[in-house]
Design a protein around this motif. Structure first.
Motif, PDB file in Angstrom:
ATOM      1  N   LEU A   1      68.271  60.498 -22.714  1.00  0.00           N
ATOM      2  CA  LEU A   1      67.876  61.240 -21.523  1.00  0.00           C
ATOM      3  C   LEU A   1      66.381  61.483 -21.519  1.00  0.00           C
ATOM      4  O   LEU A   1      65.772  61.649 -22.570  1.00  0.00           O
ATOM      5  CB  LEU A   1      68.614  62.577 -21.476  1.00  0.00           C
ATOM      6  CG  LEU A   1      70.130  62.492 -21.369  1.00  0.00           C
ATOM      7  CD1 LEU A   1      70.740  63.871 -21.496  1.00  0.00           C
ATOM      8  CD2 LEU A   1      70.534  61.839 -20.068  1.00  0.00           C
ATOM      9  N   LYS A   2      65.819  61.532 -20.318  1.00  0.00           N
ATOM     10  CA  LYS A   2      64.383  61.756 -20.167  1.00  0.00           C
ATOM     11  C   LYS A   2      64.144  62.732 -19.028  1.00  0.00           C
ATOM     12  O   LYS A   2      64.989  62.916 -18.167  1.00  0.00           O
ATOM     13  CB  LYS A   2      63.660  60.446 -19.871  1.00  0.00           C
ATOM     14  CG  LYS A   2      63.776  59.421 -20.950  1.00  0.00           C
ATOM     15  CD  LYS A   2      63.148  58.113 -20.534  1.00  0.00           C
ATOM     16  CE  LYS A   2      63.474  57.058 -21.565  1.00  0.00           C
ATOM     17  NZ  LYS A   2      63.347  55.736 -21.055  1.00  0.00           N
TER      18      LYS A   2
ATOM     19  N   GLU B   1      66.874  65.503 -19.308  1.00  0.00           N
ATOM     20  CA  GLU B   1      66.805  65.953 -20.696  1.00  0.00           C
ATOM     21  C   GLU B   1      66.704  67.476 -20.762  1.00  0.00           C
ATOM     22  O   GLU B   1      67.392  68.130 -21.553  1.00  0.00           O
ATOM     23  CB  GLU B   1      65.596  65.312 -21.389  1.00  0.00           C
ATOM     24  CG  GLU B   1      65.394  65.753 -22.811  1.00  0.00           C
ATOM     25  CD  GLU B   1      64.136  65.169 -23.423  1.00  0.00           C
ATOM     26  OE1 GLU B   1      64.063  65.162 -24.661  1.00  0.00           O
ATOM     27  OE2 GLU B   1      63.222  64.741 -22.686  1.00  0.00           O
TER      28      GLU B   1
ATOM     29  N   TRP C   1      69.538  70.045 -22.213  1.00  0.00           N
ATOM     30  CA  TRP C   1      69.207  70.987 -23.286  1.00  0.00           C
ATOM     31  C   TRP C   1      69.622  72.409 -22.889  1.00  0.00           C
ATOM     32  O   TRP C   1      70.225  73.128 -23.674  1.00  0.00           O
ATOM     33  CB  TRP C   1      67.709  70.907 -23.595  1.00  0.00           C
ATOM     34  CG  TRP C   1      67.254  71.877 -24.626  1.00  0.00           C
ATOM     35  CD1 TRP C   1      67.433  71.798 -25.980  1.00  0.00           C
ATOM     36  CD2 TRP C   1      66.532  73.091 -24.389  1.00  0.00           C
ATOM     37  NE1 TRP C   1      66.879  72.891 -26.584  1.00  0.00           N
ATOM     38  CE2 TRP C   1      66.315  73.698 -25.641  1.00  0.00           C
ATOM     39  CE3 TRP C   1      66.052  73.712 -23.240  1.00  0.00           C
ATOM     40  CZ2 TRP C   1      65.632  74.902 -25.774  1.00  0.00           C
ATOM     41  CZ3 TRP C   1      65.376  74.910 -23.372  1.00  0.00           C
ATOM     42  CH2 TRP C   1      65.175  75.489 -24.631  1.00  0.00           C
TER      43      TRP C   1
ATOM     44  N   SER D   1      73.725  70.501 -24.178  1.00  0.00           N
ATOM     45  CA  SER D   1      74.037  69.066 -24.305  1.00  0.00           C
ATOM     46  C   SER D   1      75.341  68.655 -23.622  1.00  0.00           C
ATOM     47  O   SER D   1      75.924  67.636 -23.962  1.00  0.00           O
ATOM     48  CB  SER D   1      74.061  68.643 -25.774  1.00  0.00           C
ATOM     49  OG  SER D   1      72.824  68.924 -26.389  1.00  0.00           O
TER      50      SER D   1
ATOM     51  N   SER E   1      74.947  65.004 -22.021  1.00  0.00           N
ATOM     52  CA  SER E   1      74.908  63.899 -22.989  1.00  0.00           C
ATOM     53  C   SER E   1      76.240  63.748 -23.718  1.00  0.00           C
ATOM     54  O   SER E   1      76.663  62.628 -24.006  1.00  0.00           O
ATOM     55  CB  SER E   1      73.748  64.077 -23.977  1.00  0.00           C
ATOM     56  OG  SER E   1      73.825  65.310 -24.627  1.00  0.00           O
TER      57      SER E   1
END
Length: 145
Positions: free
Chosen positions: A26-27, A31, A35, A39, A42
């Motif tokens: 992830l970006k 991301e 976070w 998570s 993800s």
């Protein structure tokens, strides 16, 4: 802009994050949101990794960890783009923040004008802000017909 400052400028009831494959790692905003949501995104991607059907649309509750009620993560392909307005309408979203990849900027005007024509979708105010490699679009007082 520091991606952590993103949380300070998000507004609305819904945050839409558009993503393109490969989804992991992830970006950017994805991301940061992942976070903040421990998570969750993800983990779902990893669990779904061996499935034949890709995750094209995912609705997550913000759990009061973000300044919005709902987070919609959407794959930025043609079919899903067409469903974005329908999904926002189904969620009864009135004000939302949408994050697009920066290289999508030249397509934004066409995207929104097409949606206006095709879906009777309008808003009172639109704001655009660059956030690193992404663009934040804020739509206020969205109306659907």
């Amino acid at each position: 802009m520091d991606k952590n400052k993103l949380l300070e400028i998000l507004t609305g009831d819904t945050l839409v994050i558009t993503v393109r494959p490969p989804l992991l790692p992830l970006k950017g905003a994805a991301e940061l949101v992942d976070w903040r949501l421990n998570s969750l995104y993800s983990k779902l991607l990893i669990q779904n990794k061996n499935e034949k059907v890709p995750v094209e649309l995912l609705l997550l509750p913000s759990k009061n960890r973000l300044p919005v009620e709902k987070v919609l993560i959407i794959s930025l392909d043609t079919q899903t783009r067409k469903n974005l307005v329908t999904t926002l309408k189904g969620l009864k979203s009135k004000d939302c923040s949408i994050i697009f990849p920066k290289d999508f900027k030249k397509e934004l005007k066409t995207f929104f004008s097409d949606e206006l024509k095709n879906n009777s979708f309008s808003w009172d105010k639109i704001e655009e802000k660059e956030i690193g490699d992404e663009i934040l679009i804020k739509l206020s007082k969205i109306q659907y017909v």
